[in-house]
Design a protein around this motif. Structure first.
Motif, PDB file in Angstrom:
ATOM      1  N   ILE A 173      60.118  -3.636 101.597  1.00  0.00           N
ATOM      2  CA  ILE A 173      58.916  -3.799 100.784  1.00  0.00           C
ATOM      3  C   ILE A 173      58.411  -5.223 100.951  1.00  0.00           C
ATOM      4  O   ILE A 173      59.165  -6.177 100.828  1.00  0.00           O
ATOM      5  CB  ILE A 173      59.203  -3.479  99.292  1.00  0.00           C
ATOM      6  N   ARG A 174      57.148  -5.377 101.236  1.00  0.00           N
ATOM      7  CA  ARG A 174      56.559  -6.692 101.484  1.00  0.00           C
ATOM      8  C   ARG A 174      55.901  -7.249 100.227  1.00  0.00           C
ATOM      9  O   ARG A 174      55.840  -6.598  99.195  1.00  0.00           O
ATOM     10  CB  ARG A 174      55.533  -6.614 102.614  1.00  0.00           C
ATOM     11  N   ALA A 175      55.389  -8.440 100.360  1.00  0.00           N
ATOM     12  CA  ALA A 175      54.757  -9.126  99.227  1.00  0.00           C
ATOM     13  C   ALA A 175      53.546  -8.366  98.707  1.00  0.00           C
ATOM     14  O   ALA A 175      52.849  -7.701  99.457  1.00  0.00           O
ATOM     15  CB  ALA A 175      54.328 -10.526  99.655  1.00  0.00           C
ATOM     16  N   ASN A 176      53.304  -8.480  97.412  1.00  0.00           N
ATOM     17  CA  ASN A 176      52.120  -7.873  96.804  1.00  0.00           C
ATOM     18  C   ASN A 176      51.190  -8.978  96.319  1.00  0.00           C
ATOM     19  O   ASN A 176      51.452 -10.157  96.530  1.00  0.00           O
ATOM     20  CB  ASN A 176      52.520  -6.920  95.672  1.00  0.00           C
ATOM     21  N   ALA A 177      50.113  -8.595  95.662  1.00  0.00           N
ATOM     22  CA  ALA A 177      49.102  -9.568  95.239  1.00  0.00           C
ATOM     23  C   ALA A 177      49.687 -10.640  94.323  1.00  0.00           C
ATOM     24  O   ALA A 177      49.335 -11.815  94.435  1.00  0.00           O
ATOM     25  CB  ALA A 177      47.942  -8.858  94.551  1.00  0.00           C
ATOM     26  N   SER A 178      50.591 -10.273  93.427  1.00  0.00           N
ATOM     27  CA  SER A 178      51.141 -11.292  92.527  1.00  0.00           C
ATOM     28  C   SER A 178      52.036 -12.271  93.282  1.00  0.00           C
ATOM     29  O   SER A 178      52.076 -13.459  92.945  1.00  0.00           O
ATOM     30  CB  SER A 178      51.885 -10.653  91.352  1.00  0.00           C
ATOM     31  N   ASP A 179      52.750 -11.802  94.314  1.00  0.00           N
ATOM     32  CA  ASP A 179      53.545 -12.716  95.142  1.00  0.00           C
ATOM     33  C   ASP A 179      52.638 -13.715  95.861  1.00  0.00           C
ATOM     34  O   ASP A 179      52.943 -14.897  95.958  1.00  0.00           O
ATOM     35  CB  ASP A 179      54.347 -11.942  96.205  1.00  0.00           C
ATOM     36  N   VAL A 180      51.519 -13.214  96.370  1.00  0.00           N
ATOM     37  CA  VAL A 180      50.550 -14.053  97.081  1.00  0.00           C
ATOM     38  C   VAL A 180      50.008 -15.117  96.141  1.00  0.00           C
ATOM     39  O   VAL A 180      49.986 -16.308  96.454  1.00  0.00           O
ATOM     40  CB  VAL A 180      49.408 -13.176  97.662  1.00  0.00           C
ATOM     41  N   ARG A 181      49.551 -14.707  94.954  1.00  0.00           N
ATOM     42  CA  ARG A 181      48.979 -15.657  93.994  1.00  0.00           C
ATOM     43  C   ARG A 181      50.028 -16.655  93.504  1.00  0.00           C
ATOM     44  O   ARG A 181      49.703 -17.811  93.242  1.00  0.00           O
ATOM     45  CB  ARG A 181      48.337 -14.919  92.814  1.00  0.00           C
ATOM     46  N   GLN A 182      51.283 -16.215  93.391  1.00  0.00           N
ATOM     47  CA  GLN A 182      52.351 -17.116  92.960  1.00  0.00           C
ATOM     48  C   GLN A 182      52.566 -18.223  93.999  1.00  0.00           C
ATOM     49  O   GLN A 182      52.731 -19.392  93.653  1.00  0.00           O
ATOM     50  CB  GLN A 182      53.644 -16.342  92.736  1.00  0.00           C
ATOM     51  N   PHE A 183      52.540 -17.864  95.289  1.00  0.00           N
ATOM     52  CA  PHE A 183      52.673 -18.870  96.343  1.00  0.00           C
ATOM     53  C   PHE A 183      51.519 -19.863  96.274  1.00  0.00           C
ATOM     54  O   PHE A 183      51.717 -21.074  96.333  1.00  0.00           O
ATOM     55  CB  PHE A 183      52.716 -18.212  97.724  1.00  0.00           C
ATOM     56  N   GLU A 184      50.296 -19.345  96.142  1.00  0.00           N
ATOM     57  CA  GLU A 184      49.128 -20.230  96.088  1.00  0.00           C
ATOM     58  C   GLU A 184      49.195 -21.166  94.886  1.00  0.00           C
ATOM     59  O   GLU A 184      48.926 -22.366  95.007  1.00  0.00           O
ATOM     60  CB  GLU A 184      47.851 -19.391  96.041  1.00  0.00           C
ATOM     61  N   SER A 185      49.587 -20.660  93.735  1.00  0.00           N
ATOM     62  CA  SER A 185      49.704 -21.490  92.533  1.00  0.00           C
ATOM     63  C   SER A 185      50.763 -22.569  92.699  1.00  0.00           C
ATOM     64  O   SER A 185      50.563 -23.726  92.304  1.00  0.00           O
ATOM     65  CB  SER A 185      50.054 -20.631  91.318  1.00  0.00           C
ATOM     66  N   SER A 186      51.882 -22.198  93.296  1.00  0.00           N
ATOM     67  CA  SER A 186      52.964 -23.161  93.528  1.00  0.00           C
ATOM     68  C   SER A 186      52.504 -24.272  94.466  1.00  0.00           C
ATOM     69  O   SER A 186      52.765 -25.461  94.218  1.00  0.00           O
ATOM     70  CB  SER A 186      54.178 -22.437  94.106  1.00  0.00           C
ATOM     71  N   LEU A 187      51.809 -23.906  95.533  1.00  0.00           N
ATOM     72  CA  LEU A 187      51.316 -24.902  96.481  1.00  0.00           C
ATOM     73  C   LEU A 187      50.283 -25.809  95.820  1.00  0.00           C
ATOM     74  O   LEU A 187      50.310 -27.030  96.005  1.00  0.00           O
ATOM     75  CB  LEU A 187      50.725 -24.225  97.725  1.00  0.00           C
ATOM     76  N   MET A 188      49.391 -25.248  95.038  1.00  0.00           N
ATOM     77  CA  MET A 188      48.384 -26.061  94.350  1.00  0.00           C
ATOM     78  C   MET A 188      49.056 -27.051  93.392  1.00  0.00           C
ATOM     79  O   MET A 188      48.643 -28.206  93.305  1.00  0.00           O
ATOM     80  CB  MET A 188      47.390 -25.177  93.600  1.00  0.00           C
ATOM     81  N   LYS A 189      50.094 -26.606  92.714  1.00  0.00           N
ATOM     82  CA  LYS A 189      50.829 -27.498  91.807  1.00  0.00           C
ATOM     83  C   LYS A 189      51.478 -28.631  92.597  1.00  0.00           C
ATOM     84  O   LYS A 189      51.400 -29.803  92.205  1.00  0.00           O
ATOM     85  CB  LYS A 189      51.883 -26.702  91.035  1.00  0.00           C
ATOM     86  N   THR A 190      52.076 -28.314  93.726  1.00  0.00           N
ATOM     87  CA  THR A 190      52.700 -29.331  94.579  1.00  0.00           C
ATOM     88  C   THR A 190      51.675 -30.333  95.087  1.00  0.00           C
ATOM     89  O   THR A 190      51.961 -31.524  95.205  1.00  0.00           O
ATOM     90  CB  THR A 190      53.421 -28.656  95.773  1.00  0.00           C
ATOM     91  N   LEU A 191      50.447 -29.858  95.377  1.00  0.00           N
ATOM     92  CA  LEU A 191      49.374 -30.728  95.872  1.00  0.00           C
ATOM     93  C   LEU A 191      48.596 -31.396  94.736  1.00  0.00           C
ATOM     94  O   LEU A 191      47.593 -32.068  94.988  1.00  0.00           O
ATOM     95  CB  LEU A 191      48.408 -29.919  96.733  1.00  0.00           C
ATOM     96  N   ASN A 192      49.051 -31.197  93.497  1.00  0.00           N
ATOM     97  CA  ASN A 192      48.370 -31.750  92.318  1.00  0.00           C
ATOM     98  C   ASN A 192      46.929 -31.290  92.222  1.00  0.00           C
ATOM     99  O   ASN A 192      46.023 -32.083  91.969  1.00  0.00           O
ATOM    100  CB  ASN A 192      48.450 -33.282  92.280  1.00  0.00           C
ATOM    101  N   GLN A 193      46.709 -30.002  92.440  1.00  0.00           N
ATOM    102  CA  GLN A 193      45.374 -29.421  92.371  1.00  0.00           C
ATOM    103  C   GLN A 193      45.329 -28.388  91.280  1.00  0.00           C
ATOM    104  O   GLN A 193      46.354 -27.870  90.841  1.00  0.00           O
ATOM    105  CB  GLN A 193      44.999 -28.760  93.709  1.00  0.00           C
ATOM    106  N   ARG A 194      44.145 -28.056  90.882  1.00  0.00           N
ATOM    107  CA  ARG A 194      43.930 -26.948  89.960  1.00  0.00           C
ATOM    108  C   ARG A 194      42.753 -26.135  90.480  1.00  0.00           C
ATOM    109  O   ARG A 194      41.926 -26.659  91.223  1.00  0.00           O
ATOM    110  CB  ARG A 194      43.684 -27.417  88.541  1.00  0.00           C
ATOM    111  N   ASN A 195      42.707 -24.881  90.100  1.00  0.00           N
ATOM    112  CA  ASN A 195      41.503 -24.121  90.438  1.00  0.00           C
ATOM    113  C   ASN A 195      40.541 -24.253  89.281  1.00  0.00           C
ATOM    114  O   ASN A 195      40.929 -24.546  88.166  1.00  0.00           O
ATOM    115  CB  ASN A 195      41.807 -22.665  90.809  1.00  0.00           C
ATOM    116  N   PHE A 196      39.279 -24.128  89.559  1.00  0.00           N
ATOM    117  CA  PHE A 196      38.250 -24.424  88.558  1.00  0.00           C
ATOM    118  C   PHE A 196      37.647 -23.175  87.997  1.00  0.00           C
ATOM    119  O   PHE A 196      37.467 -22.210  88.541  1.00  0.00           O
ATOM    120  CB  PHE A 196      37.169 -25.317  89.174  1.00  0.00           C
TER     121      PHE A 196
END
Length: 171
Positions: free
Chosen positions: A148-171
């Protein structure tokens, strides 16, 4: 699975710089359309779209090179929309500023603020580290869960984690 690097032809040089950093420095497989002979042979034909979608389907991440030139592209927004619906991890590499910046300089389109924005080699390195960590987890998870591969929540979790690491937020 490789990273699909989306860009307009006018940004070939910048896209190849990102490609080289990921491929040579980090040993991450990437797909870039101007190196695809089959795609090149189908430019201007109706068969181009299904080939492009197939290439994107074979990748787990879309990294979009965004500059002022992107405004002239029909394909970059198409690739972003397709990746979002699949779902795929989406990030951008851009010199453009976020809309929250107090400046008259060129700014990134609002819809791209949803995803991580890379602006330097250091950001690409951070992205590569996080990407490799995700790959390890997916491979382990795929073995544990019978493929079983990644689903939409896995994808969004990766993006959120990366944004946090880069000190970014979505607007």
């Amino acid at each position: 699975m490789p990273i699909f690097i989306s860009h307009t032809t006018k940004d070939d040089l910048l896209a190849r710089k990102v490609y080289s950093r990921l491929k040579i420095v980090h040993s991450i497989d990437c797909y870039i359309d101007d190196m695809d002979k089959e795609l090149e042979n189908n430019r201007g034909k109706s068969s181009l779209t299904p080939i492009l979608v197939d290439r994107l389907r074979k990748c787990d991440t879309l990294l979009v090179v965004v500059t002022e030139n992107t405004k002239e592209s029909w394909w970059v927004p198409f690739e972003i929309g397709t990746a979002r619906e699949m779902p795929r991890v989406i990030s951008s590499f851009t010199p453009l500023l976020d809309h929250s910046s107090y400046s008259w300089e060129k700014k990134i389109p609002e819809y791209l603020l949803e995803w991580p924005r890379l602006r330097s080699d250091s950001d690409i390195d951070t992205f590569a580290y996080e990407y490799k960590q995700k790959q390890i987890l997916l491979e382990y998870g795929a073995m544990k869960m019978d493929g079983i591969r990644a689903n939409a929540s896995d994808v969004r979790q990766f993006e959120s984690s990366l944004m946090k690491t880069l000190n970014q937020r979505n607007f």
